[in-house]
Enzyme design. Sequence first.
Site, PDB file in Angstrom:
ATOM      1  N   PRO A   2       0.838  -1.207   0.000  1.00 49.87           N
ATOM      2  CA  PRO A   2       0.000   0.000   0.000  1.00 49.87           C
ATOM      3  C   PRO A   2       0.870   1.253   0.000  1.00 49.87           C
ATOM      4  O   PRO A   2       1.782   1.380   0.803  1.00 49.87           O
ATOM      5  CB  PRO A   2      -0.789  -0.107   1.309  1.00 49.87           C
ATOM      6  CG  PRO A   2      -0.642  -1.519   1.761  1.00 49.87           C
ATOM      7  CD  PRO A   2       0.635  -2.028   1.190  1.00 49.87           C
ATOM      8  N   GLU A   3       0.592   2.155  -0.920  1.00 46.03           N
ATOM      9  CA  GLU A   3       1.299   3.433  -0.994  1.00 46.03           C
ATOM     10  C   GLU A   3       0.366   4.531  -0.500  1.00 46.03           C
ATOM     11  O   GLU A   3      -0.792   4.266  -0.164  1.00 46.03           O
ATOM     12  CB  GLU A   3       1.754   3.691  -2.442  1.00 46.03           C
ATOM     13  CG  GLU A   3       2.802   2.707  -2.944  1.00 46.03           C
ATOM     14  CD  GLU A   3       4.176   2.939  -2.330  1.00 46.03           C
ATOM     15  OE1 GLU A   3       4.380   4.021  -1.739  1.00 46.03           O
ATOM     16  OE2 GLU A   3       5.029   2.052  -2.417  1.00 46.03           O
TER      17      GLU A   3
END
Length: 273
Positions: A2-3
């Site tokens: 996840p960014e």
Amino acid sequence: MPELPEVEVTRRGVAPHLDGRVVTAVTFRHRGLRWPFPLDLPALLVGRKVRGTGRRGKYLLLRFDHGTVIIHLGMSGHLRILELGVEPQKHDHFDLVVGRQLLRLTDPRRFGAVLWHADADGPVEQHVLLAGLGLEPLEDVFSAQILFQKTRNRSAPIKQVLLAGDIVVGVGNIYASESLFRAGINPKTQAHRISLARYERLVDAIRIILAAAIDKGGSTLRDFIGADGQSGYFQQSYFVYDRAGLPCRNCGTLITQIKQGQRSTFYCKKCQK
Ligand SMILES: [Zn+2]
């Protein structure tokens, strides 16, 4: 992994289900993830109202009157809103129950985190994990001027300066490659050699690309609600990232792949100088 855009989309997805709701239970099903769980969290939160959500870098913040829950999704974590009574699965390690719904953290690789920061210990922004973070790329405090100033003594390649996260957060490997393409900057260029005018193009590019990723994720918001499926991690169409050997969408030159600090960088030799 996840960014920043995925974390922001997650925040927007879960916020309407949490804001103003009273916590009725807190459940841990493991001793901890990256760090031990705060086992006093049920005593701290049950009966208390969620006052709002926030995000700093890739940390999701749940604010209460007396402190903040800090959640990180690690390498593989995701959060969903579920109806009360949905049976936990193997990797479901944490539930925050608010009446008839609950926030559930699933994290197969257990690199995530759930932490508590009491207001008595100061503003949450001063928490040891948050204090050293760079500027938020979508807020006005991040500007070409400040990027220019803070890179005058940085001889590292601009791609690695972006990834370091101490000047600006959230510009991960994909977004750094894409932003530098959009700004026409070669990722190997030493940061201190880049002019203010070029940094203006880069800051615009970073904002446009992160905002587009968040908008794209917004269309998957329904996935946050429901008992099955991964929450809103989304595929995008990239200009350079993961396109080694394919023609540049702008000029047709084949996209080049190099290694910078163990990470793959993708760029167009003709469009990026
Ligand atoms: Zn090109």
